[in-house]
Design a protein around this motif. Structure first.
Motif, mmCIF file in Angstrom:
data_model
loop_
_atom_site.group_PDB
_atom_site.id
_atom_site.type_symbol
_atom_site.label_atom_id
_atom_site.label_comp_id
_atom_site.label_asym_id
_atom_site.label_seq_id
_atom_site.Cartn_x
_atom_site.Cartn_y
_atom_site.Cartn_z
ATOM 1 N N ARG A 189 -11.539 -9.249 -5.962
ATOM 2 C CA ARG A 189 -12.413 -10.280 -6.134
ATOM 3 C C ARG A 189 -11.985 -11.612 -6.354
ATOM 4 N N GLN B 120 -6.556 -0.841 -10.905
ATOM 5 C CA GLN B 120 -6.894 -0.391 -11.817
ATOM 6 C C GLN B 120 -6.124 0.712 -12.364
ATOM 7 N N THR C 218 -12.617 5.785 -9.956
ATOM 8 C CA THR C 218 -11.638 4.974 -10.749
ATOM 9 C C THR C 218 -10.444 5.774 -11.125
ATOM 10 N N TRP D 298 -7.871 2.271 -7.144
ATOM 11 C CA TRP D 298 -9.068 1.333 -6.981
ATOM 12 C C TRP D 298 -8.621 -0.044 -7.119
ATOM 13 N N TRP E 186 -14.503 -4.305 -4.569
ATOM 14 C CA TRP E 186 -13.357 -3.489 -4.618
ATOM 15 C C TRP E 186 -13.344 -2.651 -3.621
ATOM 16 N N ASP F 82 -9.151 -3.986 -7.414
ATOM 17 C CA ASP F 82 -10.238 -5.010 -7.713
ATOM 18 C C ASP F 82 -9.654 -6.372 -6.779
#
Length: 410
Positions: free
Chosen positions: A347, A334, A190, A343, A384, A345
């Motif tokens: 989705r 992120q 992260t 990182w 991710w 995302d």
């Protein structure tokens, strides 16, 4: 170098090698996939090695200084680097030089726990945190990060109770089982920099449950306070109140592109010095003396090179945000305070019918882009992807274009 200092393409290590240069490398990043795949998965940097390191290794080879390693040279070189960067000076005398970070972690776990004991991890987290303890017969207990991807004390407390057999809130006797919290500081993937208050709270909670804290601090040199105004500074765990029996492992390998010349050092608070002495002498027999010389040179002389690299990665992170907005607006980057890893995302960006667990495969197949699959990082990682920012602007630009095409083309 301070506050958004600019570097030119000449002194930015990320802009010194072409893609053709990089494809001549024989390491895992450039050999696992065929040439039409752009590899930004593993944490190898697309830079030359710092000149001071090259000089130290060349001098050692010229001298034939390729024998067995001995002594505390590693910690002696780290100490002034840590004092300058973080205001913390490690205890050189009690340090143990070991072959690499995860080998060091395993040696510490062998001292602090036994087979069947628990190791608590905070996913999504560096995948070897699962494999190495598991291979040693330790039970891995997950304490997932919170929705904000920061350490969650409530989840940690539940995990500590599970790990030790104690009742909730530490009000009853435990099973007598030993347990360790294996902490990533700063956090991979992260890029979170744990605050002093967070670390103090974690140490206090661990003390209440009798859990020892062991921190992997390999990404410690890769925070941005020296090149970006207001950036969160790295907080060494052993500089925090309550860390007297904690153990950390440090290494220059990530920050100075030395994964092929690995070495590491285990350091402890005053109450952990005896534990470090219990690591058997044989654990250090595989230490690569040439690697120790390389890391020591990086710590002693590589600061300006590292600062140029930090500035380049900091700019690359901003570039990726801009490129994502243009080519893959549904992908969320992120916010990160450390590491050269992004990182992502994806989705909400996946085409209909593609499961979150299939994100990395889709991007590889359609985009010919290799990113690290978030599934490998444990709970919360599905959907991710981890992207390596330590490359040229040209490679990053092409990578985000490929990501966008992979997510939108049918």
């Amino acid at each position: 170098m301070t506050h958004e200092t600019a570097t030119t393409a000449v002194d930015n290590p990320l802009e010194q090698l072409t893609l053709d240069d990089l494809r001549r490398r024989t390491s895992v990043k450039w050999q696992v996939y065929p040439p039409d795949v752009l590899p930004l998965f593993v944490a190898e940097m697309d830079t030359p090695v710092a000149p001071c390191v090259v000089g130290a290794v060349r001098a050692a080879l010229d001298l034939g200084d390729t024998g067995y390693d001995v002594g505390t040279a590693y910690a002696e070189a780290l100490a002034p680097f840590a004092a300058d960067r973080w205001g913390w000076t490690p205890d050189v005398a009690s340090s143990r030089t070991l072959p690499d970070v995860m080998v060091a972690v395993v040696e510490v776990l062998r001292v602090l726990t036994g087979p069947g004991d628990a190791v608590v991890v905070t996913p999504p987290v560096y995948p070897p945190f699962y494999g190495f303890p598991g291979h040693e017969g330790r039970r891995v207990v997950e304490a997932p990060l919170g929705a904000d991807l920061r350490l969650d004390l409530g989840t940690l407390e539940q995990a500590f109770a599970d790990a030790t057999g104690a009742s909730a809130h530490g009000t009853g006797p435990g099973s007598g089982r030993r347990a360790v919290l294996l902490l990533c500081n700063p956090h991979n993937p992260t890029g979170t920099v744990h605050t002093r208050a967070e670390l103090e709270a974690v140490l206090a909670l661990a003390d209440r449950y009798g859990v020892r804290v062991v921190a992997d601090e390999i990404h410690a040199p890769f925070t941005f306070e020296r090149v970006a105004a207001g950036a969160a500074p790295f907080v060494p765990l052993l500089s925090v109140a309550g860390s007297e029996d904690a153990v950390v492992v440090q290494s220059a390998s990530k920050a100075f592109h030395l994964a092929g010349l690995r070495a590491a050092v285990a350091l402890g608070g005053p109450d952990a010095a005896a534990d470090l002495r219990r690591i058997p002498e044989e654990a250090g027999h595989a230490v690569n003396h040439l690697a120790v010389l390389a890391h020591a040179a990086a710590y002693r002389e590589g600061g300006p090179w590292l600062d140029s690299l930090l500035a380049g990665v900091h700019r690359n992170r901003a570039l990726v945000a801009t490129l994502l907005a243009e080519h893959a607006p549904a992908v969320r980057l992120q916010p990160a305070e450390a590491t050269y890893l992004a990182w992502l995302d994806v989705r909400d960006a996946l085409p209909a019918g593609v499961a979150a667990t299939g994100a990395a495969g889709l991007v590889l197949e359609r985009g010919r882009l290799a990113l690290e699959d978030g599934v490998r990082f444990g709970a919360g990682g599905a959907g991710w992807l981890r992207l390596n920012l330590a490359t040229s602007t040209a490679v990053l630009t092409e990578a985000v274009r490929r990501l966008g095409r992979a997510l939108t083309e049918g």
